[in-house]
Design a protein around this motif. Structure first.
Motif, PDB file in Angstrom:
ATOM      1  N   LEU A   1      -3.083   0.106   6.882  1.00  6.14           N
ATOM      2  CA  LEU A   1      -4.445   0.587   6.714  1.00  6.14           C
ATOM      3  C   LEU A   1      -4.424   2.109   6.748  1.00  6.14           C
ATOM      4  CD1 LEU A   1      -7.422  -0.388   6.480  1.00  6.14           C
ATOM      5  CD2 LEU A   1      -7.593  -0.026   8.950  1.00  6.14           C
ATOM      6  N   LEU A   2      -4.933   2.744   5.711  1.00  6.55           N
ATOM      7  CA  LEU A   2      -4.919   4.191   5.578  1.00  6.55           C
ATOM      8  C   LEU A   2      -6.346   4.731   5.528  1.00  6.55           C
ATOM      9  CD1 LEU A   2      -2.237   4.671   2.768  1.00  6.55           C
ATOM     10  CD2 LEU A   2      -1.929   5.063   5.231  1.00  6.55           C
ATOM     11  N   PRO A   3      -6.540   5.983   5.961  1.00  9.10           N
ATOM     12  CA  PRO A   3      -7.843   6.616   5.725  1.00  9.10           C
ATOM     13  C   PRO A   3      -8.014   6.852   4.228  1.00  9.10           C
ATOM     14  CG  PRO A   3      -6.289   8.193   6.631  1.00  9.10           C
ATOM     15  CD  PRO A   3      -5.620   6.851   6.718  1.00  9.10           C
TER      16      PRO A   3
ATOM     17  N   ASP B   1      -5.029   9.106 -10.293  1.00 12.94           N
ATOM     18  CA  ASP B   1      -5.055   9.833 -11.555  1.00 12.94           C
ATOM     19  C   ASP B   1      -4.954   8.821 -12.672  1.00 12.94           C
ATOM     20  OD1 ASP B   1      -2.410   9.044 -11.525  1.00 12.94           O
ATOM     21  OD2 ASP B   1      -1.619  11.053 -11.101  1.00 12.94           O
ATOM     22  N   GLU B   2      -4.614   9.313 -13.858  1.00  7.29           N
ATOM     23  CA  GLU B   2      -4.565   8.390 -15.001  1.00  7.29           C
ATOM     24  C   GLU B   2      -3.467   7.338 -14.870  1.00  7.29           C
ATOM     25  OE1 GLU B   2      -2.115  12.075 -15.961  1.00  7.29           O
ATOM     26  OE2 GLU B   2      -4.067  11.564 -15.050  1.00  7.29           O
ATOM     27  N   HIS B   3      -2.523   7.564 -13.982  1.00  8.94           N
ATOM     28  CA  HIS B   3      -1.445   6.589 -13.795  1.00  8.94           C
ATOM     29  C   HIS B   3      -1.758   5.562 -12.709  1.00  8.94           C
ATOM     30  CE1 HIS B   3       1.015   8.962 -16.471  1.00  8.94           C
ATOM     31  NE2 HIS B   3       0.842  10.047 -15.713  1.00  8.94           N
ATOM     32  N   GLY B   4      -2.856   5.767 -11.982  1.00  5.39           N
ATOM     33  CA  GLY B   4      -3.237   4.796 -10.961  1.00  5.39           C
ATOM     34  C   GLY B   4      -3.330   5.420  -9.573  1.00  5.39           C
ATOM     35  N   ASN B   5      -3.395   4.586  -8.577  1.00  7.51           N
ATOM     36  CA  ASN B   5      -3.515   5.034  -7.185  1.00  7.51           C
ATOM     37  C   ASN B   5      -2.127   5.346  -6.610  1.00  7.51           C
ATOM     38  OD1 ASN B   5      -6.394   4.578  -6.998  1.00  7.51           O
ATOM     39  ND2 ASN B   5      -5.921   2.401  -6.972  1.00  7.51           N
ATOM     40  N   TYR B   6      -2.087   6.369  -5.743  1.00  5.68           N
ATOM     41  CA  TYR B   6      -0.800   6.734  -5.145  1.00  5.68           C
ATOM     42  C   TYR B   6      -1.038   7.467  -3.832  1.00  5.68           C
ATOM     43  CZ  TYR B   6      -1.686  11.490  -6.846  1.00  5.68           C
ATOM     44  OH  TYR B   6      -2.229  12.731  -7.071  1.00  5.68           O
TER      45      TYR B   6
ATOM     46  N   VAL C   1       7.128  12.693  -1.453  1.00  2.56           N
ATOM     47  CA  VAL C   1       7.492  11.833  -2.574  1.00  2.56           C
ATOM     48  C   VAL C   1       6.263  11.028  -2.962  1.00  2.56           C
ATOM     49  CG1 VAL C   1       8.991   9.963  -3.355  1.00  2.56           C
ATOM     50  CG2 VAL C   1       9.868  11.696  -1.755  1.00  2.56           C
ATOM     51  N   ARG C   2       5.980  10.993  -4.231  1.00  2.00           N
ATOM     52  CA  ARG C   2       4.848  10.203  -4.718  1.00  2.00           C
ATOM     53  C   ARG C   2       5.201   8.729  -4.656  1.00  2.00           C
ATOM     54  NH1 ARG C   2       0.757  10.973  -9.666  1.00  2.00           N
ATOM     55  NH2 ARG C   2       0.334   8.791 -10.151  1.00  2.00           N
ATOM     56  N   ARG C   3       4.245   7.904  -4.170  1.00  3.18           N
ATOM     57  CA  ARG C   3       4.458   6.455  -4.069  1.00  3.18           C
ATOM     58  C   ARG C   3       3.222   5.727  -4.624  1.00  3.18           C
ATOM     59  NH1 ARG C   3       7.150   3.343  -0.161  1.00  3.18           N
ATOM     60  NH2 ARG C   3       8.589   5.119   0.028  1.00  3.18           N
ATOM     61  N   ALA C   4       3.431   4.960  -5.679  1.00  5.33           N
ATOM     62  CA  ALA C   4       2.328   4.184  -6.248  1.00  5.33           C
ATOM     63  C   ALA C   4       1.960   3.043  -5.297  1.00  5.33           C
ATOM     64  CB  ALA C   4       2.714   3.631  -7.616  1.00  5.33           C
ATOM     65  N   VAL C   5       0.662   2.788  -5.155  1.00  9.79           N
ATOM     66  CA  VAL C   5       0.191   1.739  -4.247  1.00  9.79           C
ATOM     67  C   VAL C   5      -0.862   0.895  -4.950  1.00  9.79           C
ATOM     68  CG1 VAL C   5       0.672   3.013  -2.124  1.00  9.79           C
ATOM     69  CG2 VAL C   5      -1.551   3.272  -3.245  1.00  9.79           C
TER      70      VAL C   5
ATOM     71  N   ALA D   1      -7.083  -0.810   2.874  1.00 13.54           N
ATOM     72  CA  ALA D   1      -5.897  -1.650   3.053  1.00 13.54           C
ATOM     73  C   ALA D   1      -4.996  -1.502   1.831  1.00 13.54           C
ATOM     74  CB  ALA D   1      -6.307  -3.103   3.240  1.00 13.54           C
ATOM     75  N   VAL D   2      -3.689  -1.411   2.078  1.00 16.64           N
ATOM     76  CA  VAL D   2      -2.717  -1.264   0.994  1.00 16.64           C
ATOM     77  C   VAL D   2      -2.053  -2.619   0.772  1.00 16.64           C
ATOM     78  CG1 VAL D   2      -0.655  -0.073   0.192  1.00 16.64           C
ATOM     79  CG2 VAL D   2      -2.339   1.145   1.579  1.00 16.64           C
ATOM     80  N   ALA D   3      -2.364  -3.237  -0.357  1.00 21.13           N
ATOM     81  CA  ALA D   3      -1.843  -4.568  -0.641  1.00 21.13           C
ATOM     82  C   ALA D   3      -0.371  -4.518  -1.063  1.00 21.13           C
ATOM     83  CB  ALA D   3      -2.677  -5.238  -1.728  1.00 21.13           C
ATOM     84  N   ALA D   4       0.038  -3.449  -1.719  1.00 17.68           N
ATOM     85  CA  ALA D   4       1.432  -3.330  -2.167  1.00 17.68           C
ATOM     86  C   ALA D   4       1.776  -1.858  -2.316  1.00 17.68           C
ATOM     87  CB  ALA D   4       1.636  -4.067  -3.497  1.00 17.68           C
TER      88      ALA D   4
END
Length: 395
Positions: free
Chosen positions: A317-319, A326-331, A342-346, A357-360
């Motif tokens: 669970l993140l704030p 951005d145009e590539h999605g949530n990260y 480091v950028r991490r797609a979520v 909540a971060v499902a993946a």
């Protein structure tokens, strides 16, 4: 006249003053030179920085960024829905008897009534006279039955003396029985008329809340008139929440919901008591019916929103400030080797007041940049400041 050039005391107007001594000027010049020398020496000694000092200066240029390690926690899965409010059991009340002219309406919409309470009365003057006539016929029948019984009693006393035959006894017994039957018939007719008169009153079929009234004094009503009152049985309400087909599959009877009527701030706790077995083929939506206790703020026909708890999941669970898009999605940015981000797609799950909540994409052990992600670039070095997730997420 004789002018003496060598004497200074003879003519004061011709004596020249002695030139000033340059001592103060020399003192000022010496002071300035000393200050310049001191500044030069300071620049010489302090300007020769050591490697550690240079490194410290370079470190001061690296941004200090707060990071958290979210871990994993149990998070309620919630669904948001909208829909209308209605009575859970909507009871139409009409004419149960033969009807007639309404003489009085005794209740108003919004009033609480009890089972059997009179809602409206109908003129019964003719029916009352009929009841009086039937009551009189009972007395006539009872008098006939009394005479028949007396005649039978006298005959029974004379039969042993031979004055009355057995056939006469049987005849008088039949007469007595017929008189008793007429008494019972008259009593039944009176009871029937009284029941009919009682049905002239419009009564509440159960305890509940009067929702609408569609009758006025003087109106002539009958069984074909239709609904005169509408009631909510027990005052119970419900919200008929519209949900997408995929969401409807995740809830069940017993799921807890929070309902907030439009225009108000109060939220009411309810329970899903029925999930629609049918999906609208056009909108691909179904209805979840949420039972609610009576409250004056819940008005049938009104609009409301609901948050339905459809289960629980274990996830990081993140704030909301930690999640970028951005145009590539949530990260998110996580702390990598050498304190570089480091950028991490979520993939996001439930979004609530507690956080996202971060499902993946995360397993909860990473150190995630909390709020400065919009000002960072992938690969940028930072000074991480670890902050406990409990203090950020409220426990």
């Amino acid at each position: 006249m004789n002018y003496e050039t060598g004497g200074v005391g003879h003519d004061p107007q011709l004596v020249l003053p002695a030139p000033p001594r340059p001592r103060r000027r020399r003192t000022l010049i010496v002071a300035i030179v000393a200050i310049v020398v001191v500044l030069a020496l300071a620049a010489f000694f302090f300007g020769r920085g050591s490697p550690d000092a240079a490194a410290a200066s370079a470190t001061d240029q690296v941004p200090r960024v707060t990071v958290i390690q979210p871990g994993r926690r149990t998070i309620d899965r919630t669904l948001s829905a909208t829909g209308s409010l209605a009575a859970r059991v909507d009871m139409p009340v009409g004419v149960a008897g033969e009807g007639g002219r309404v003489t009085a309406v005794l209740v108003q919409p919004g009033q609480w009534v009890h089972a059997g309470q009179v809602l409206a009365t109908i003129d019964r003057s003719v029916q009352q006279e009929t009841a009086v006539s039937l009551a009189a016929s009972i007395k006539v029948a009872q008098a006939d039955a009394t005479l028949a019984q007396s005649a039978l009693d006298r005959a029974n006393r004379l039969v042993d003396r031979g004055f009355i035959s057995r056939a006469d006894i049987e005849s008088k017994t039949a007469t007595r029985d017929a008189a008793d039957a007429r008494v019972k018939m008259a009593q039944a007719q009176l009871a029937q008329q009284q029941a009919t008169n009682g049905r002239l009153d419009i009564r509440a079929p159960a305890e509940g809340l009067v929702l609408t009234r569609q009758v006025e004094p003087g109106q002539v009503v009958s069984a074909g008139t239709g609904t005169l009152f509408r009631m909510a049985q027990g005052g119970e309400m419900e919200m008929r929440a519209l949900l997408a087909e995929s969401d409807l599959a995740t809830i069940h009877a017993g799921s807890v919901a929070r309902v907030t009527p439009v225009g108000g701030t109060a939220a009411f706790t309810g329970t899903v008591w029925q999930v629609s077995p049918v999906i609208d083929p056009t909108s691909r939506q179904g209805i979840a019916r949420i039972a609610l206790r009576f409250d004056p703020a819940l008005r049938p026909g009104g609009f409301a929103s609901a948050t339905i708890t459809s289960g629980a999941a274990v996830a990081p669970l993140l704030p909301q400030s930690a999640v970028q898009s951005d145009e590539h999605g949530n990260y998110v940015y996580v702390l990598g080797a050498g304190d570089k981000v480091v950028r991490r797609a979520v993939t996001l799950g439930t979004v609530s007041d507690d956080g996202v909540a971060v499902a993946a994409g995360l397993d909860g052990t990473e150190k995630v940049v909390m709020s400065a992600g919009a000002f960072l670039n992938a690969g940028q070095r930072i000074q991480p400041i670890l902050k406990a997730a409990s203090t950020v997420m409220g426990g």
